[in-house]
Design a protein around this motif. Sequence first.
Motif, mmCIF file in Angstrom:
data_model
loop_
_atom_site.group_PDB
_atom_site.id
_atom_site.type_symbol
_atom_site.label_atom_id
_atom_site.label_comp_id
_atom_site.label_asym_id
_atom_site.label_seq_id
_atom_site.Cartn_x
_atom_site.Cartn_y
_atom_site.Cartn_z
ATOM 1 N N ARG A 122 38.552 33.575 26.351
ATOM 2 C CA ARG A 122 39.131 32.318 26.845
ATOM 3 C C ARG A 122 40.349 32.642 27.694
ATOM 4 N NH1 ARG A 122 36.706 27.967 25.460
ATOM 5 N NH2 ARG A 122 35.368 27.931 23.626
ATOM 6 N N ILE A 123 40.410 32.022 28.870
ATOM 7 C CA ILE A 123 41.524 32.275 29.776
ATOM 8 C C ILE A 123 42.812 31.754 29.136
ATOM 9 C CG2 ILE A 123 42.516 31.708 32.024
ATOM 10 C CD1 ILE A 123 39.733 31.640 33.165
ATOM 11 N N ARG A 124 43.841 32.563 29.198
ATOM 12 C CA ARG A 124 45.131 32.188 28.614
ATOM 13 C C ARG A 124 45.619 30.839 29.140
ATOM 14 N NH1 ARG A 124 48.900 35.010 30.559
ATOM 15 N NH2 ARG A 124 47.782 36.279 32.084
ATOM 16 N N LYS A 125 46.214 30.045 28.253
ATOM 17 C CA LYS A 125 46.804 28.735 28.566
ATOM 18 C C LYS A 125 45.751 27.681 28.910
ATOM 19 C CE LYS A 125 50.844 31.080 30.522
ATOM 20 N NZ LYS A 125 51.678 31.291 31.719
ATOM 21 N N THR A 126 44.469 28.006 28.644
ATOM 22 C CA THR A 126 43.392 27.044 28.908
ATOM 23 C C THR A 126 42.365 27.125 27.782
ATOM 24 O OG1 THR A 126 41.817 28.486 30.051
ATOM 25 C CG2 THR A 126 43.619 27.616 31.373
ATOM 26 N N ASN A 127 41.405 26.204 27.826
ATOM 27 C CA ASN A 127 40.252 26.270 26.924
ATOM 28 C C ASN A 127 39.005 26.716 27.676
ATOM 29 O OD1 ASN A 127 41.492 25.414 24.499
ATOM 30 N ND2 ASN A 127 41.509 23.296 25.253
ATOM 31 N N LYS A 147 48.956 46.231 38.667
ATOM 32 C CA LYS A 147 50.381 45.903 38.544
ATOM 33 C C LYS A 147 50.618 44.549 37.869
ATOM 34 C CE LYS A 147 51.685 48.580 42.632
ATOM 35 N NZ LYS A 147 52.287 48.529 43.987
ATOM 36 N N ASN A 148 49.522 43.860 37.505
ATOM 37 C CA ASN A 148 49.618 42.563 36.836
ATOM 38 C C ASN A 148 50.381 41.547 37.696
ATOM 39 O OD1 ASN A 148 49.357 40.566 34.937
ATOM 40 N ND2 ASN A 148 50.850 41.422 33.494
ATOM 41 N N THR A 149 50.092 41.528 39.011
ATOM 42 C CA THR A 149 50.718 40.545 39.897
ATOM 43 C C THR A 149 49.655 39.582 40.429
ATOM 44 O OG1 THR A 149 50.451 42.031 41.815
ATOM 45 C CG2 THR A 149 52.523 42.152 40.605
ATOM 46 N N GLY A 150 50.046 38.335 40.614
ATOM 47 C CA GLY A 150 49.140 37.320 41.135
ATOM 48 C C GLY A 150 48.238 36.702 40.076
ATOM 49 N N ILE A 151 48.295 37.206 38.848
ATOM 50 C CA ILE A 151 47.402 36.713 37.784
ATOM 51 C C ILE A 151 47.766 35.284 37.388
ATOM 52 C CG2 ILE A 151 46.416 37.186 35.513
ATOM 53 C CD1 ILE A 151 45.904 39.359 37.650
ATOM 54 N N GLU A 152 49.063 35.039 37.212
ATOM 55 C CA GLU A 152 49.502 33.685 36.835
ATOM 56 C C GLU A 152 49.175 32.690 37.950
ATOM 57 O OE1 GLU A 152 50.495 32.846 33.893
ATOM 58 O OE2 GLU A 152 50.410 34.923 33.213
ATOM 59 N N HIS A 153 49.300 33.127 39.194
ATOM 60 C CA HIS A 153 48.963 32.280 40.347
ATOM 61 C C HIS A 153 47.477 31.919 40.313
ATOM 62 C CE1 HIS A 153 49.410 30.458 44.194
ATOM 63 N NE2 HIS A 153 48.807 31.414 44.899
ATOM 64 N N SER A 183 46.879 29.473 37.493
ATOM 65 C CA SER A 183 47.412 28.166 37.888
ATOM 66 C C SER A 183 46.431 27.420 38.791
ATOM 67 C CB SER A 183 48.755 28.360 38.603
ATOM 68 O OG SER A 183 49.249 27.136 39.090
ATOM 69 N N HIS A 184 45.837 28.108 39.753
ATOM 70 C CA HIS A 184 44.853 27.494 40.653
ATOM 71 C C HIS A 184 43.648 26.983 39.867
ATOM 72 C CE1 HIS A 184 45.678 27.798 45.036
ATOM 73 N NE2 HIS A 184 46.631 28.621 44.618
ATOM 74 N N ILE A 185 43.210 27.781 38.891
ATOM 75 C CA ILE A 185 42.048 27.380 38.085
ATOM 76 C C ILE A 185 42.383 26.159 37.231
ATOM 77 C CG2 ILE A 185 40.493 28.133 36.229
ATOM 78 C CD1 ILE A 185 40.851 31.009 37.326
ATOM 79 N N GLU A 217 42.480 23.758 41.978
ATOM 80 C CA GLU A 217 42.808 23.851 43.406
ATOM 81 C C GLU A 217 41.878 24.870 44.053
ATOM 82 O OE1 GLU A 217 46.931 24.793 43.472
ATOM 83 O OE2 GLU A 217 47.576 22.725 43.102
ATOM 84 N N ILE A 218 40.628 24.503 44.141
ATOM 85 C CA ILE A 218 39.598 25.411 44.650
ATOM 86 C C ILE A 218 38.770 24.669 45.693
ATOM 87 C CG2 ILE A 218 37.620 26.856 44.038
ATOM 88 C CD1 ILE A 218 38.887 26.672 41.088
ATOM 89 N N LEU A 219 38.604 25.277 46.849
ATOM 90 C CA LEU A 219 37.847 24.633 47.921
ATOM 91 C C LEU A 219 36.383 24.466 47.525
ATOM 92 C CD1 LEU A 219 39.288 26.526 51.026
ATOM 93 C CD2 LEU A 219 39.824 24.199 50.294
ATOM 94 N N GLU A 220 35.784 23.376 47.966
ATOM 95 C CA GLU A 220 34.355 23.158 47.712
ATOM 96 C C GLU A 220 33.535 24.166 48.508
ATOM 97 O OE1 GLU A 220 32.746 21.131 45.691
ATOM 98 O OE2 GLU A 220 34.584 20.263 44.869
ATOM 99 N N ASN A 221 32.448 24.567 47.951
ATOM 100 C CA ASN A 221 31.555 25.526 48.598
ATOM 101 C C ASN A 221 30.648 24.778 49.585
ATOM 102 O OD1 ASN A 221 29.876 27.604 49.301
ATOM 103 N ND2 ASN A 221 29.229 28.108 47.226
ATOM 104 N N ILE A 222 30.887 24.999 50.898
ATOM 105 C CA ILE A 222 30.137 24.215 51.899
ATOM 106 C C ILE A 222 29.010 25.026 52.555
ATOM 107 C CG2 ILE A 222 32.133 22.751 52.393
ATOM 108 C CD1 ILE A 222 32.525 24.409 54.972
ATOM 109 N N HIS A 223 28.775 26.220 52.062
ATOM 110 C CA HIS A 223 27.672 27.059 52.538
ATOM 111 C C HIS A 223 27.764 27.355 54.042
ATOM 112 C CE1 HIS A 223 25.378 25.195 48.947
ATOM 113 N NE2 HIS A 223 25.948 26.323 48.581
#
Length: 659
Positions: free
Chosen positions: A41-46, A143-149, A152-154, A158-164
Amino acid sequence: MKIALVGNQNSGKTTLFNLLTGLNQKIGNWPGVTIERKIGRIRKTNYELIDLPGIYSLSPYTLEEEISRKYIFEEKPDLIINIIDATSLERSLYLTTQLLELDSKVIIALNMADIVERKGICIDINKLSKLLNTTVIEISALKNTGIEHLISHIRRNEILENIHNKIYSPFIEEIIEDVKIDVDHSRFVTIKALEEDEMFSKYQNEKIQQKIKEVKEHYNSDVEEVIANQRYNYIEDLKEKVLVTKAVKKSTTDKLDKIFLNKWLAIPIFAVIMAMIYILSVGVVGSFTVDFVDARIGQFGEWLSGRLEALNTSAWLISLIIDGIVAGVGAILNFIPQLIILFLLISILEVTGYMARISFFLDKLFRKIGLSGKSLIPFIVGSGCSVPGIMACRTIENEEERKMTIFLTPFIPCSAKLPIIIVFSSFFFEKNQGLIAASLYFLSIIVIIISALIFKKILFKGKTSVYISELPEYKLPDVKYVLRDVFDKTWSFIKRAGSIILICSIIVWFMLSFSWKLEYGVDVEKSILAGIGNSLAWIFYPIIGEYSWAATVSAIQGLVAKEQVVSSMAIIAGFGEDLAETSLIFGSSIFAFFTPLSAYSFMMFNLFSAPCFGAIGAMRRELGSVKQMLKAVSFQTGLAWVFSTLVFTIGTLMMRIFL
């Protein structure tokens, strides 16, 4: 929400999974196969995260690709996290283009972009996101960078729709639209139907067959090849638009490659590195740890024996527990420190990028004997355990080369064979035990080369595959990843000692304690085990120069588990001896006949003969038939017997001449 983590092998996927889930993980196997399955399970989420096997495409070339595709279609994840190795952008983006043809949302985790920048290449993240029409997050799993970002997006969706995106030529795109199949993942399924993928054969119809014919006539090539070529054209165009190059000094990787990939130095350096690994793990560490651990196990046995006697436990039960279980399992646990060092050093070589380079370098040599650089990967994996080593052969596309590699992989000394090496080398070659261990490793390479040449001349005469690989940057080892890898391998070894070795030790104790008339407490020479060994001892006489039932049954038990050779010898040596002497196998009169020469030839036989039952089962699955598996087992055991007999015979003759 159900999320799938998808990416190439060695892209940092496992490290990212561990960072996203922390300790919220469950590890098992995929149904029906032995490939590892990780869920967390992703941290801070279910949100549930499933780590799919490392793959290079969604085409069913390997079992891993079949598993990944089946999961995506049957489980229908809400989101796919696609980790991309920025240092191997072209290879990574091929899988990305397929994922973006699915109906699932896709978020890209661009890993190791900082390494690319040090080479003077910048990746325009915003442009890459815009051109792919999907969300791209820059991370560094090491380096464990960008993981929290990323998390947060998930969480905020905040994820663009897949328009093929339309990435193929107008001619192909028009055909895809014309024969569009109205199902989930419509674009992907339609393309696969045009490629005549067997999984989607049910969608084949007259119209699709006609379009396939048109494509073949138009391009004079199969649809699958046309699609693949146009994907790569799209990726090349994409790279030109998002990569910005600037002049930089030569990187550390370039400087190191001048040494490690030097045509004169590469092989000697590899030989020195592997020799040092065995000298450290067997010689240096072994000399300090075996006696210490063995003494603790001996003290535990004495204490437990005293406690059982105080409880008026029956003599046969005390014998079972002390002479059978403690002696058998304890004999294997002695070698845990050496195994940890061996696993640690090999894991460091893998994660730094060195092993990928030696595979690339040896490709030219391997092709001369019917293999390719791809074969080195199963050999390296097989140094931990032959079972995953044999399974790793699936990555080899050429069928004959794959079968040959399956036949040869068990020749590499795995962790289960290390106790055999340590027990004999530490007693008979005390001052040079590390060098003796290294010599057996290099001897295995010679055996592989000779065997491959035999196969090339007799069984497998086809052409070898071409080994294409993008060499990764040299990287400092990720301490957490390395420690986790070492722990997993060590724990797997301990579990074997607690299951297979335990059961075998009890069986050995029973056959040593009872006669054929089931009389308990008989002389060891009249036991069931001695009877079986005496009937087969002639087979091993040319190897050790002695009709030894004890050595015979110990070697035969290596078919169950190679660790059992040492475990069996420890139990046999302990019967009729004082407890203080059971820790020293060769202190028993039963094994007193061994000399340095017979010890070396006996080691050779056990190292190169047929592997354990688990590996034999893996060969059966990978080769696809019992007949092929029996060929492999017969060849391995026969070659081991011939080579070990030659060593003992020639050695004996030389001793008679010069001594």
